[in-house]
Design a protein around this motif. Structure first.
Motif, short mmCIF file in Angstrom:
data_model
loop_
_atom_site.label_atom_id
_atom_site.label_comp_id
_atom_site.label_asym_id
_atom_site.label_seq_id
_atom_site.Cartn_x
_atom_site.Cartn_y
_atom_site.Cartn_z
N UNK A 1 0.84 -1.21 0.00
CA UNK A 1 0.00 0.00 0.00
C UNK A 1 0.87 1.26 0.00
N UNK A 2 1.91 1.29 0.85
CA UNK A 2 2.79 2.45 0.92
C UNK A 2 3.63 2.62 -0.34
N UNK A 3 4.04 1.50 -0.94
CA UNK A 3 4.89 1.56 -2.14
C UNK A 3 4.14 2.21 -3.31
N UNK A 4 2.81 2.16 -3.30
CA UNK A 4 2.01 2.78 -4.36
C UNK A 4 1.96 4.30 -4.23
N UNK A 5 2.26 4.80 -3.04
CA UNK A 5 2.25 6.25 -2.81
C UNK A 5 3.45 6.88 -3.51
N UNK A 6 3.33 8.15 -3.85
CA UNK A 6 4.42 8.83 -4.57
C UNK A 6 5.71 8.92 -3.73
N UNK A 7 5.56 8.91 -2.40
CA UNK A 7 6.75 9.00 -1.54
C UNK A 7 7.38 7.64 -1.27
N UNK A 8 6.72 6.55 -1.64
CA UNK A 8 7.26 5.21 -1.44
C UNK A 8 7.00 4.68 -0.04
N UNK A 9 7.48 3.48 0.21
CA UNK A 9 7.30 2.80 1.50
C UNK A 9 8.49 3.08 2.40
N UNK A 10 8.26 3.61 3.60
CA UNK A 10 9.38 3.87 4.51
C UNK A 10 9.95 2.58 5.10
N UNK A 11 11.26 2.60 5.33
CA UNK A 11 11.89 1.48 6.03
C UNK A 11 12.98 2.01 6.94
N UNK A 12 13.31 1.18 7.93
CA UNK A 12 14.39 1.48 8.86
C UNK A 12 15.20 0.21 9.07
N UNK A 13 16.50 0.32 8.90
CA UNK A 13 17.42 -0.79 9.15
C UNK A 13 18.35 -0.32 10.27
N UNK A 14 18.34 -1.04 11.38
CA UNK A 14 19.08 -0.59 12.57
C UNK A 14 19.76 -1.79 13.22
N UNK A 15 21.06 -1.66 13.53
CA UNK A 15 21.75 -2.77 14.17
C UNK A 15 23.24 -2.52 14.31
N UNK A 16 24.01 -3.61 14.14
CA UNK A 16 25.47 -3.53 14.29
C UNK A 16 26.17 -4.26 13.15
N UNK A 17 27.37 -3.78 12.84
CA UNK A 17 28.25 -4.41 11.86
C UNK A 17 29.57 -4.68 12.56
N UNK A 18 30.01 -5.95 12.55
CA UNK A 18 31.26 -6.31 13.21
C UNK A 18 32.43 -6.17 12.24
N UNK A 19 33.42 -5.38 12.66
CA UNK A 19 34.67 -5.18 11.91
C UNK A 19 35.79 -5.72 12.79
N UNK A 20 36.32 -6.92 12.48
CA UNK A 20 37.35 -7.51 13.35
C UNK A 20 38.60 -6.63 13.53
N UNK A 21 39.03 -5.91 12.50
CA UNK A 21 40.24 -5.08 12.63
C UNK A 21 40.06 -3.98 13.67
N UNK A 22 38.83 -3.54 13.88
CA UNK A 22 38.57 -2.52 14.89
C UNK A 22 38.33 -3.15 16.25
N UNK A 23 38.07 -4.46 16.25
CA UNK A 23 37.82 -5.16 17.50
C UNK A 23 36.49 -4.80 18.14
N UNK A 24 35.51 -4.41 17.29
CA UNK A 24 34.23 -4.03 17.88
C UNK A 24 33.10 -4.09 16.86
N UNK A 25 31.88 -3.96 17.40
CA UNK A 25 30.68 -3.85 16.59
C UNK A 25 30.36 -2.36 16.45
N UNK A 26 30.14 -1.91 15.23
CA UNK A 26 29.74 -0.53 14.98
C UNK A 26 28.22 -0.48 14.88
#
Length: 154
Positions: free
Chosen positions: A110-135
């Motif tokens: 339904x939202x994708x048919x609107x001129x503004x499109x369908x909203x989405x949110x992607x939220x989480x972490x990405x692990x980079x071993x060289x940094x030794x942490x999750x961003x």
């Protein structure tokens, strides 16, 4: 002799700096977003997730853990192991397939048919071993139909 004594501290500092090795560059926080969403004939969604490397050197991406919200509804929890190297100031794609609930699919279409499109949110972490942490990352955008290609959204 006095000249030699004055030059001695400069030589000592130069030797110490030379032994330290090349300077290290910090790893800039990465990001992830949806490059493309395809609605498959069986109703599942195939996602192409764009992993972005904002560092000036090649970085290894080990894992991505994220929650996906589409049209304001929780669509999926993602746990991916891209296990890939991305050159500096570049991006690459990792794919996954998921089953979105009927209510999410209905709201998305339904939202994708609107001129503004369908909203989405992607939220989480990405692990980079060289940094030794999750961003941590968070990306909000919209998906719209690709003209002339049914069931494909960008």
């Amino acid at each position: 002799m006095i000249r030699l004594l004055r030059l001695l501290p400069v030589l000592a500092v130069s030797a110490l700096l030379a032994s330290c090795g090349p300077p290290t560059h910090p790893i800039n926080p990465p990001n992830a977003s949806i490059q493309q969403l395809d609605v498959l004939p069986d109703g599942r969604w195939k996602l192409q997730i764009r992993l972005e490397n904002f560092s000036d050197k090649t970085v290894h991406y080990a894992t991505l853990k994220a929650s996906l919200r589409v049209s304001g509804l929780a669509a999926a929890d993602l746990a991916l192991n891209p296990d890939m190297d991305i050159p500096g100031e570049n991006a690459d794609i990792v794919e996954t397939t998921l089953n979105a609930g009927a209510d999410v699919q209905k709201a998305f279409l339904a939202d994708a048919k609107e001129s503004s499109g369908a909203p989405y949110e992607l939220k989480g972490t990405i692990n980079i071993p060289a940094a030794g942490k999750d961003f941590k990352f968070e990306h909000k955008s919209r998906l719209s139909p690709v003209p002339g290609i049914p069931n494909q959204y960008r």
